[in-house]
Design a protein around this motif. Sequence first.
Motif, PDB file in Angstrom:
ATOM      1  N   THR A  23       2.485   7.995 -10.485  1.00  0.00           N
ATOM      2  CA  THR A  23       1.120   7.619 -10.120  1.00  0.00           C
ATOM      3  C   THR A  23       0.890   6.118 -10.146  1.00  0.00           C
ATOM      4  O   THR A  23      -0.232   5.658  -9.961  1.00  0.00           O
ATOM      5  CB  THR A  23       0.126   8.283 -11.084  1.00  0.00           C
ATOM      6  OG1 THR A  23       0.499   7.956 -12.437  1.00  0.00           O
ATOM      7  CG2 THR A  23       0.134   9.801 -10.926  1.00  0.00           C
ATOM      8  N   GLY A  24       1.942   5.319 -10.349  1.00  0.00           N
ATOM      9  CA  GLY A  24       1.779   3.882 -10.450  1.00  0.00           C
ATOM     10  C   GLY A  24       1.941   3.164  -9.121  1.00  0.00           C
ATOM     11  O   GLY A  24       2.468   3.718  -8.150  1.00  0.00           O
ATOM     12  N   LYS A  25       1.454   1.921  -9.079  1.00  0.00           N
ATOM     13  CA  LYS A  25       1.686   0.973  -7.973  1.00  0.00           C
ATOM     14  C   LYS A  25       0.913   1.261  -6.697  1.00  0.00           C
ATOM     15  O   LYS A  25       1.098   0.564  -5.692  1.00  0.00           O
ATOM     16  CB  LYS A  25       3.180   0.871  -7.643  1.00  0.00           C
ATOM     17  CG  LYS A  25       4.035   0.370  -8.788  1.00  0.00           C
ATOM     18  CD  LYS A  25       5.488   0.193  -8.351  1.00  0.00           C
ATOM     19  CE  LYS A  25       6.328  -0.351  -9.498  1.00  0.00           C
ATOM     20  NZ  LYS A  25       7.746  -0.554  -9.083  1.00  0.00           N
ATOM     21  N   TYR A  26       0.056   2.269  -6.682  1.00  0.00           N
ATOM     22  CA  TYR A  26      -0.704   2.553  -5.462  1.00  0.00           C
ATOM     23  C   TYR A  26      -1.817   1.533  -5.282  1.00  0.00           C
ATOM     24  O   TYR A  26      -2.407   1.047  -6.258  1.00  0.00           O
ATOM     25  CB  TYR A  26      -1.291   3.962  -5.516  1.00  0.00           C
ATOM     26  CG  TYR A  26      -0.277   5.044  -5.273  1.00  0.00           C
ATOM     27  CD1 TYR A  26       0.081   5.407  -3.980  1.00  0.00           C
ATOM     28  CD2 TYR A  26       0.348   5.694  -6.333  1.00  0.00           C
ATOM     29  CE1 TYR A  26       1.027   6.387  -3.749  1.00  0.00           C
ATOM     30  CE2 TYR A  26       1.291   6.680  -6.118  1.00  0.00           C
ATOM     31  CZ  TYR A  26       1.624   7.021  -4.812  1.00  0.00           C
ATOM     32  OH  TYR A  26       2.575   7.990  -4.595  1.00  0.00           O
ATOM     33  N   ALA A  27      -2.120   1.220  -4.019  1.00  0.00           N
ATOM     34  CA  ALA A  27      -3.166   0.242  -3.718  1.00  0.00           C
ATOM     35  C   ALA A  27      -4.535   0.739  -4.165  1.00  0.00           C
ATOM     36  O   ALA A  27      -5.376  -0.048  -4.612  1.00  0.00           O
ATOM     37  CB  ALA A  27      -3.174  -0.071  -2.223  1.00  0.00           C
ATOM     38  N   ARG A  33      -4.102   9.856  -4.657  1.00  0.00           N
ATOM     39  CA  ARG A  33      -4.486  11.281  -4.594  1.00  0.00           C
ATOM     40  C   ARG A  33      -3.944  11.931  -3.333  1.00  0.00           C
ATOM     41  O   ARG A  33      -3.378  13.035  -3.385  1.00  0.00           O
ATOM     42  CB  ARG A  33      -6.010  11.384  -4.625  1.00  0.00           C
ATOM     43  CG  ARG A  33      -6.560  12.802  -4.525  1.00  0.00           C
ATOM     44  CD  ARG A  33      -8.034  12.754  -4.145  1.00  0.00           C
ATOM     45  NE  ARG A  33      -8.215  12.054  -2.879  1.00  0.00           N
ATOM     46  CZ  ARG A  33      -9.287  11.303  -2.589  1.00  0.00           C
ATOM     47  NH1 ARG A  33     -10.260  11.144  -3.464  1.00  0.00           N
ATOM     48  NH2 ARG A  33      -9.371  10.701  -1.408  1.00  0.00           N
ATOM     49  N   ASP A  34      -4.080  11.262  -2.190  1.00  0.00           N
ATOM     50  CA  ASP A  34      -3.626  11.835  -0.923  1.00  0.00           C
ATOM     51  C   ASP A  34      -2.102  11.946  -0.871  1.00  0.00           C
ATOM     52  O   ASP A  34      -1.556  12.914  -0.329  1.00  0.00           O
ATOM     53  CB  ASP A  34      -4.129  10.986   0.248  1.00  0.00           C
ATOM     54  CG  ASP A  34      -5.647  11.020   0.378  1.00  0.00           C
ATOM     55  OD1 ASP A  34      -6.284  11.912  -0.218  1.00  0.00           O
ATOM     56  OD2 ASP A  34      -6.199  10.137   1.074  1.00  0.00           O
ATOM     57  N   ILE A 225       7.489   5.863  -2.649  1.00  0.00           N
ATOM     58  CA  ILE A 225       6.284   6.288  -1.922  1.00  0.00           C
ATOM     59  C   ILE A 225       5.198   5.228  -2.025  1.00  0.00           C
ATOM     60  O   ILE A 225       4.664   4.756  -1.014  1.00  0.00           O
ATOM     61  CB  ILE A 225       5.752   7.628  -2.455  1.00  0.00           C
ATOM     62  CG1 ILE A 225       6.737   8.758  -2.162  1.00  0.00           C
ATOM     63  CG2 ILE A 225       4.388   7.952  -1.839  1.00  0.00           C
ATOM     64  CD1 ILE A 225       6.324  10.108  -2.725  1.00  0.00           C
ATOM     65  N   ALA A 226       4.862   4.821  -3.243  1.00  0.00           N
ATOM     66  CA  ALA A 226       3.726   3.937  -3.466  1.00  0.00           C
ATOM     67  C   ALA A 226       3.868   2.590  -2.771  1.00  0.00           C
ATOM     68  O   ALA A 226       2.874   2.003  -2.337  1.00  0.00           O
ATOM     69  CB  ALA A 226       3.516   3.734  -4.961  1.00  0.00           C
ATOM     70  N   SER A 227       5.094   2.075  -2.650  1.00  0.00           N
ATOM     71  CA  SER A 227       5.308   0.759  -2.060  1.00  0.00           C
ATOM     72  C   SER A 227       5.836   0.815  -0.631  1.00  0.00           C
ATOM     73  O   SER A 227       6.205  -0.218  -0.057  1.00  0.00           O
ATOM     74  CB  SER A 227       6.272  -0.053  -2.939  1.00  0.00           C
ATOM     75  OG  SER A 227       5.719  -0.275  -4.218  1.00  0.00           O
ATOM     76  N   ALA A 228       5.868   1.988  -0.044  1.00  0.00           N
ATOM     77  CA  ALA A 228       6.308   2.121   1.353  1.00  0.00           C
ATOM     78  C   ALA A 228       5.271   1.500   2.292  1.00  0.00           C
ATOM     79  O   ALA A 228       4.102   1.327   1.935  1.00  0.00           O
ATOM     80  CB  ALA A 228       6.515   3.587   1.694  1.00  0.00           C
ATOM     81  N   ASP A 229       5.690   1.178   3.500  1.00  0.00           N
ATOM     82  CA  ASP A 229       4.747   0.638   4.481  1.00  0.00           C
ATOM     83  C   ASP A 229       3.632   1.638   4.764  1.00  0.00           C
ATOM     84  O   ASP A 229       2.471   1.251   4.948  1.00  0.00           O
ATOM     85  CB  ASP A 229       5.478   0.298   5.794  1.00  0.00           C
ATOM     86  CG  ASP A 229       6.405  -0.905   5.644  1.00  0.00           C
ATOM     87  OD1 ASP A 229       6.237  -1.667   4.666  1.00  0.00           O
ATOM     88  OD2 ASP A 229       7.300  -1.070   6.493  1.00  0.00           O
ATOM     89  N   ASP A 230       3.991   2.904   4.826  1.00  0.00           N
ATOM     90  CA  ASP A 230       3.014   3.972   5.038  1.00  0.00           C
ATOM     91  C   ASP A 230       3.256   5.031   3.966  1.00  0.00           C
ATOM     92  O   ASP A 230       4.018   5.972   4.175  1.00  0.00           O
ATOM     93  CB  ASP A 230       3.191   4.568   6.439  1.00  0.00           C
ATOM     94  CG  ASP A 230       2.153   5.626   6.786  1.00  0.00           C
ATOM     95  OD1 ASP A 230       1.500   6.154   5.848  1.00  0.00           O
ATOM     96  OD2 ASP A 230       2.005   5.953   7.975  1.00  0.00           O
ATOM     97  N   PRO A 231       2.651   4.875   2.802  1.00  0.00           N
ATOM     98  CA  PRO A 231       2.923   5.781   1.691  1.00  0.00           C
ATOM     99  C   PRO A 231       2.670   7.255   1.993  1.00  0.00           C
ATOM    100  O   PRO A 231       3.421   8.122   1.551  1.00  0.00           O
ATOM    101  CB  PRO A 231       1.972   5.281   0.592  1.00  0.00           C
ATOM    102  CG  PRO A 231       1.750   3.839   0.908  1.00  0.00           C
ATOM    103  CD  PRO A 231       1.718   3.795   2.407  1.00  0.00           C
ATOM    104  N   LEU A 232       1.628   7.539   2.755  1.00  0.00           N
ATOM    105  CA  LEU A 232       1.293   8.932   3.037  1.00  0.00           C
ATOM    106  C   LEU A 232       2.385   9.600   3.869  1.00  0.00           C
ATOM    107  O   LEU A 232       2.786  10.738   3.604  1.00  0.00           O
ATOM    108  CB  LEU A 232      -0.058   9.007   3.752  1.00  0.00           C
ATOM    109  CG  LEU A 232      -0.732  10.371   3.813  1.00  0.00           C
ATOM    110  CD1 LEU A 232      -0.928  10.960   2.421  1.00  0.00           C
ATOM    111  CD2 LEU A 232      -2.079  10.256   4.537  1.00  0.00           C
ATOM    112  N   THR A 233       2.875   8.887   4.874  1.00  0.00           N
ATOM    113  CA  THR A 233       3.958   9.420   5.691  1.00  0.00           C
ATOM    114  C   THR A 233       5.236   9.561   4.870  1.00  0.00           C
ATOM    115  O   THR A 233       5.969  10.552   4.984  1.00  0.00           O
ATOM    116  CB  THR A 233       4.214   8.517   6.902  1.00  0.00           C
ATOM    117  OG1 THR A 233       3.037   8.493   7.724  1.00  0.00           O
ATOM    118  CG2 THR A 233       5.384   9.018   7.730  1.00  0.00           C
TER     119      THR A 233
END
Length: 275
Positions: A23-27, A33-34, A225-233
């Motif tokens: 759950t870390g590093k998300y903008a 959550r998404d 995931i959190a640091s990807a260009d498009d985390p959701l994708t």
Amino acid sequence: MPFTDKPFRVGTHTLTSRLIVGTGKYATYDLMRDCLEASGSDVITVAVRRERLVDAQGRNILDYIDLSKYTILPNTAGCFTAEDAVRVARLGREILSGLENPGADWVKLECLGDKKTLLPDPVATLKATEELVKDGFQVLVYTTDDPITARRIKEAGAASVMPAGSPIGSGQGILNANNIRICLEYLKENDPDYPVIVDAGVGSASDVSYAMELGCDGVLLNTAIASADDPLTMASAMKLACTAGRLSYFGGRIPKKLYATASSPDTGIVRPAGG
């Protein structure tokens, strides 16, 4: 007949997904959550001593996690001694017990050796494992890919050994597949259902698939995931990769060969005139 997988059990917990996400590093908490939803994971890990439990707007991370849907796996990230790790683990248990979340009885143990590499301290990790097991925890232990250390940790009573693919957050994937294979051999000897989970270093969906193709039981990741260009994708990609890698492992890959092998038979084919 379609492949039917075994249940994924870690201690007394049965997981529906073999992907565990952080759950870390998300903008933003909304993005977190998404992404949790898109990953398909039912277990998510939260750092008990995270620096920013409440953001600048006064929002709490737990406001964005459905505690009736997810089992929280508290972790001791940021701890550099066995004593500190044990103390933080007990704090996590108290928090989750108050929230009536089933994750109160387990912990992801991280006991780091230094701030530059974030590699685990093997002596302190083993000491903390022994102490936490005595205290009634089901302990999932982050460790190096050293097979001897992994075996010692299992013998100390760990519910799962979690060898690193590469350093935390590095995105280098699995650097030493042979060591992971030996860890699997040592840890599953006489105990084929013992859960071995790759933790740390994943950068892409192919890394997740590779870990599962090696025979690992699951993958834990966050930064990928959190640091990807498009985390959701990327969260969706990781979900699919975990499933694909698991199926590939049981499907059984063909052996690698130096030269080509024709896909079509050379008997019973139409021959040219005079051939």
